[in-house]
Design a protein around this motif. Structure first.
Motif, PDB file in Angstrom:
ATOM      1  N   LYS A  27      63.184  47.411 -21.467  1.00  0.00           N
ATOM      2  CA  LYS A  27      62.955  48.245 -20.282  1.00  0.00           C
ATOM      3  C   LYS A  27      62.340  47.435 -19.132  1.00  0.00           C
ATOM      4  CE  LYS A  27      62.692  52.491 -18.509  1.00  0.00           C
ATOM      5  NZ  LYS A  27      63.882  53.285 -18.212  1.00  0.00           N
ATOM      6  N   GLU A  28      61.335  46.613 -19.467  1.00  0.00           N
ATOM      7  CA  GLU A  28      60.655  45.865 -18.394  1.00  0.00           C
ATOM      8  C   GLU A  28      61.604  44.867 -17.728  1.00  0.00           C
ATOM      9  OE1 GLU A  28      59.539  43.941 -22.393  1.00  0.00           O
ATOM     10  OE2 GLU A  28      59.727  45.966 -21.549  1.00  0.00           O
ATOM     11  N   MET A  29      62.595  44.388 -18.484  1.00  0.00           N
ATOM     12  CA  MET A  29      63.570  43.450 -17.912  1.00  0.00           C
ATOM     13  C   MET A  29      64.536  44.172 -16.961  1.00  0.00           C
ATOM     14  SD  MET A  29      65.656  40.651 -20.061  1.00  0.00           S
ATOM     15  CE  MET A  29      64.224  39.786 -20.674  1.00  0.00           C
ATOM     16  N   MET A  30      64.796  45.463 -17.236  1.00  0.00           N
ATOM     17  CA  MET A  30      65.665  46.256 -16.357  1.00  0.00           C
ATOM     18  C   MET A  30      65.024  46.440 -14.982  1.00  0.00           C
ATOM     19  SD  MET A  30      66.784  49.102 -19.180  1.00  0.00           S
ATOM     20  CE  MET A  30      67.625  50.214 -18.063  1.00  0.00           C
ATOM     21  N   LEU A  31      63.714  46.257 -14.909  1.00  0.00           N
ATOM     22  CA  LEU A  31      62.984  46.462 -13.652  1.00  0.00           C
ATOM     23  C   LEU A  31      62.361  45.160 -13.138  1.00  0.00           C
ATOM     24  CD1 LEU A  31      61.174  49.751 -14.753  1.00  0.00           C
ATOM     25  CD2 LEU A  31      63.248  49.573 -13.366  1.00  0.00           C
ATOM     26  N   GLY A  32      62.700  44.032 -13.799  1.00  0.00           N
ATOM     27  CA  GLY A  32      62.104  42.740 -13.424  1.00  0.00           C
ATOM     28  C   GLY A  32      62.946  42.016 -12.389  1.00  0.00           C
ATOM     29  N   THR A  33      62.989  40.692 -12.482  1.00  0.00           N
ATOM     30  CA  THR A  33      63.774  39.911 -11.521  1.00  0.00           C
ATOM     31  C   THR A  33      65.185  39.703 -12.049  1.00  0.00           C
ATOM     32  OG1 THR A  33      63.252  37.756 -12.492  1.00  0.00           O
ATOM     33  CG2 THR A  33      61.679  38.627 -10.874  1.00  0.00           C
ATOM     34  N   GLY A  34      66.117  39.457 -11.131  1.00  0.00           N
ATOM     35  CA  GLY A  34      67.489  39.172 -11.518  1.00  0.00           C
ATOM     36  C   GLY A  34      67.574  37.905 -12.350  1.00  0.00           C
ATOM     37  N   GLU A  35      66.726  36.919 -12.016  1.00  0.00           N
ATOM     38  CA  GLU A  35      66.731  35.653 -12.756  1.00  0.00           C
ATOM     39  C   GLU A  35      66.382  35.882 -14.234  1.00  0.00           C
ATOM     40  OE1 GLU A  35      64.206  31.628 -12.309  1.00  0.00           O
ATOM     41  OE2 GLU A  35      65.438  32.114 -10.554  1.00  0.00           O
ATOM     42  N   GLN A  36      65.368  36.732 -14.480  1.00  0.00           N
ATOM     43  CA  GLN A  36      64.989  37.047 -15.875  1.00  0.00           C
ATOM     44  C   GLN A  36      66.156  37.695 -16.618  1.00  0.00           C
ATOM     45  OE1 GLN A  36      61.565  39.505 -14.837  1.00  0.00           O
ATOM     46  NE2 GLN A  36      60.225  38.202 -16.079  1.00  0.00           N
ATOM     47  N   LEU A  37      66.805  38.654 -15.949  1.00  0.00           N
ATOM     48  CA  LEU A  37      67.913  39.381 -16.588  1.00  0.00           C
ATOM     49  C   LEU A  37      69.042  38.421 -16.956  1.00  0.00           C
ATOM     50  CD1 LEU A  37      69.338  42.081 -17.391  1.00  0.00           C
ATOM     51  CD2 LEU A  37      70.291  42.110 -15.077  1.00  0.00           C
ATOM     52  N   PHE A  38      69.468  37.592 -15.994  1.00  0.00           N
ATOM     53  CA  PHE A  38      70.610  36.706 -16.265  1.00  0.00           C
ATOM     54  C   PHE A  38      70.236  35.573 -17.220  1.00  0.00           C
ATOM     55  CE2 PHE A  38      72.371  39.100 -12.768  1.00  0.00           C
ATOM     56  CZ  PHE A  38      73.704  39.253 -13.185  1.00  0.00           C
ATOM     57  N   ASP A  39      68.981  35.148 -17.213  1.00  0.00           N
ATOM     58  CA  ASP A  39      68.529  34.173 -18.217  1.00  0.00           C
ATOM     59  C   ASP A  39      68.623  34.769 -19.623  1.00  0.00           C
ATOM     60  OD1 ASP A  39      68.047  32.150 -16.438  1.00  0.00           O
ATOM     61  OD2 ASP A  39      65.875  32.439 -16.336  1.00  0.00           O
ATOM     62  N   HIS A  40      68.266  36.048 -19.737  1.00  0.00           N
ATOM     63  CA  HIS A  40      68.336  36.751 -21.026  1.00  0.00           C
ATOM     64  C   HIS A  40      69.796  36.854 -21.495  1.00  0.00           C
ATOM     65  CE1 HIS A  40      67.382  39.551 -24.217  1.00  0.00           C
ATOM     66  NE2 HIS A  40      68.089  40.529 -23.663  1.00  0.00           N
TER      67      HIS A  40
END
Length: 498
Positions: A134-147
């Protein structure tokens, strides 16, 4: 389903298989006293759509599609007609190994798909589901695409594919403006996502940057794929006459192959391109207001996106149950159901699930299911009540199937006229829970399409994993076309040297 359908000044006898919207089966009328039935029918009349009305709806949609294709009119068009840059359907010669990435919610999937020309088969070799916290859905785009890049890397590791550079089909189910097959700009986040630094950016570029930051693997060409296009392409490999894709599930949408000369927003006039119609927005300019019932207006007013997706709200799974619930509340208020006694559950929005409609309309156990569901909803019912509820479900689902058929007929007729054909033989790749699960929906949809597009012979093929295999197939076709162009270029270079 009644034996008559309103058709001009005549009442034309029709079989059970070709009823129009709102015609109800004698099966569903049994057990309802005539005086009760005549009172109930007044509330159901708004859902009845004659052949002429459906033809009108079809003509209006065609007008909106042409607006959506226009260079100077598309930005005002409620039917968006988005170019997908998919320039061909499968021809059966595609082959190779492909990756597919399917991101559209709190989980995403990675797949390895193998296409074998000799056996005309597309195999899902393996797949992996990765959660997005959930926290990644609301974090930075960089975090999401790194994941995403990390999960893709883990998957390649587990498959022993890390040393290969495989093409990737990317199903990204958020509103995007596609610029090329490998360039797609996120317009806005939906479905609970709000990652910073992504809206207005090219999601393929963000994915590639995340992979490069890791540095331990690479991917080949990328094809961005809408789930509707994936549906068409996954079916297109099994049946090469498939040129329409349609989804009728929680939401609804369709795509089809349009002549390039009519796609005014994109350079070039040769060949064809798949157009993602986004037909759920049909009627957002008021063009369907004459067929909206009081129940449709309440559904729209209480939705999170008031004033948009008018067509979708009349026919898709997210809304059908709520339309029935509002209808049952009205009939109860007017003492035509449950002796006028409401339950708190029935008064709760979305308490009547769309799956209840399918269960209540089952041929053998429908009435028994209706009684069980009404008990679960805290209602005191009698056998007549169960029959009336079944009738209400039939009328609402029937209208959905017929409106969907009208839109599909528009598309099939469009392809036929585009090609100057007296008769078109085509296949529709279809997916979605409403089409798959409702006992009568597909039969009624197909019968109504036959009435509205008599010059078109349409086969329906249920998609096998459009967002996975279909995404891989889009990539495979794009690769085939690219290789073919390279071959043509080298041939022409050779000719020049001669």
């Amino acid at each position: 389903m009644s034996n008559m359908v309103a058709n001009g000044n005549n009442s034309e006898p029709i079989s059970k298989k070709s009823k129009m919207s709102g015609d109800t089966s004698t099966l569903h009328l049994e057990g309802i006293p005539p005086d009760t039935l005549s009172k109930v029918q007044k509330y159901l009349d708004g859902f009845h759509l004659s052949v002429e009305k459906l033809q009108e709806v079809s003509a209006r949609l065609l007008k909106e599609m042409i607006r959506g294709l226009g260079k100077h009119t598309h930005h005002r068009a409620p039917v968006k007609m988005l170019p997908t840059f998919v320039r061909a359907t499968p021809d059966g010669t595609e082959k190779g190994d492909f990756l597919a990435l399917d991101l559209g919610g709190t989980n995403f999937r990675v797949l390895h798909v193998r296409v074998m020309e000799e056996e005309q088969r597309m195999l899902k070799m393996d797949s992996q589901i990765c959660a997005i916290p959930k926290e990644m859905m609301l974090g930075t785009g960089e975090q999401l695409f790194d994941h995403i890049a990390a999960c893709l890397g883990d998957f390649l590791d587990s498959q022993g594919l890390k040393e290969q550079t495989l093409p990737l089909g990317f199903t990204f189910s958020f509103p995007c403006e596609q610029k090329e097959i490998d360039k797609s700009i996120l317009i806005r986040w939906t479905k609970g996502f709000n990652c910073s630094g992504v809206e207005g950016e090219d999601v393929v570029k963000l994915l590639r940057e995340a992979i490069h930051r890791r540095g331990d693997y690479d991917i080949g060409s990328v094809a961005m794929v809408n789930d509707t296009v994936g549906t068409m392409m996954s079916c297109g490999y099994r049946d090469q006459s498939c040129e329409i894709g349609m989804i009728i599930g929680t939401g609804t949408n369709a795509c089809y192959m349009e002549e390039m000369k009519n796609v005014k927003r994109v350079e070039g006039v040769d060949g064809r391109m798949c157009i993602n119609t986004e037909w759920g927005g049909f009627g957002d300019d008021g063009s369907l207001k004459d067929i909206l019932t009081e129940f449709d207006l309440v559904v729209d007013k209480t939705s999170i996106n008031t004033g948009v997706h008018t067509f979708e709200k009349m026919i898709s799974g997210m809304y059908l149950g709520e339309i029935v619930r509002l209808l049952l509340v009205k009939l109860t208020e007017d003492k035509l159901l449950f002796e006028g006694q409401m339950s708190q559950t029935l008064l709760t929005p979305e308490s009547f699930e769309t799956k209840f409609i399918s269960e209540i309309e089952e041929p053998d156990r429908g009435l028994e299911n209706a009684q069980n569901i009404l008990t679960k909803l805290g209602l005191k019912w009698d056998p007549v009540d169960a029959c009336v509820v079944r009738l209400a479900c039939d009328v609402v689902s029937s209208r959905s199937a017929c409106l969907c058929a009208a839109a599909l007929a528009t598309m099939a007729n469009r392809i036929r006229v585009n090609r100057g054909l007296d008769h078109l033989k085509t296949t529709v790749g279809v997916d979605g829970t409403v089409f798959r699960k409702h006992p009568n929906f597909s039969e009624e949809l197909q019968a109504t399409v036959r009435r509205l597009a008599p010059e078109c012979d349409i086969t329906f093929l249920v998609s096998e994993d459009g967002s996975g295999k279909g995404a891989a197939m889009v990539t495979a076709v794009a690769q085939r076309l690219a290789e073919s162009r390279l071959l043509e270029d080298s041939d022409s270079d050779g000719e020049e040297e001669d």
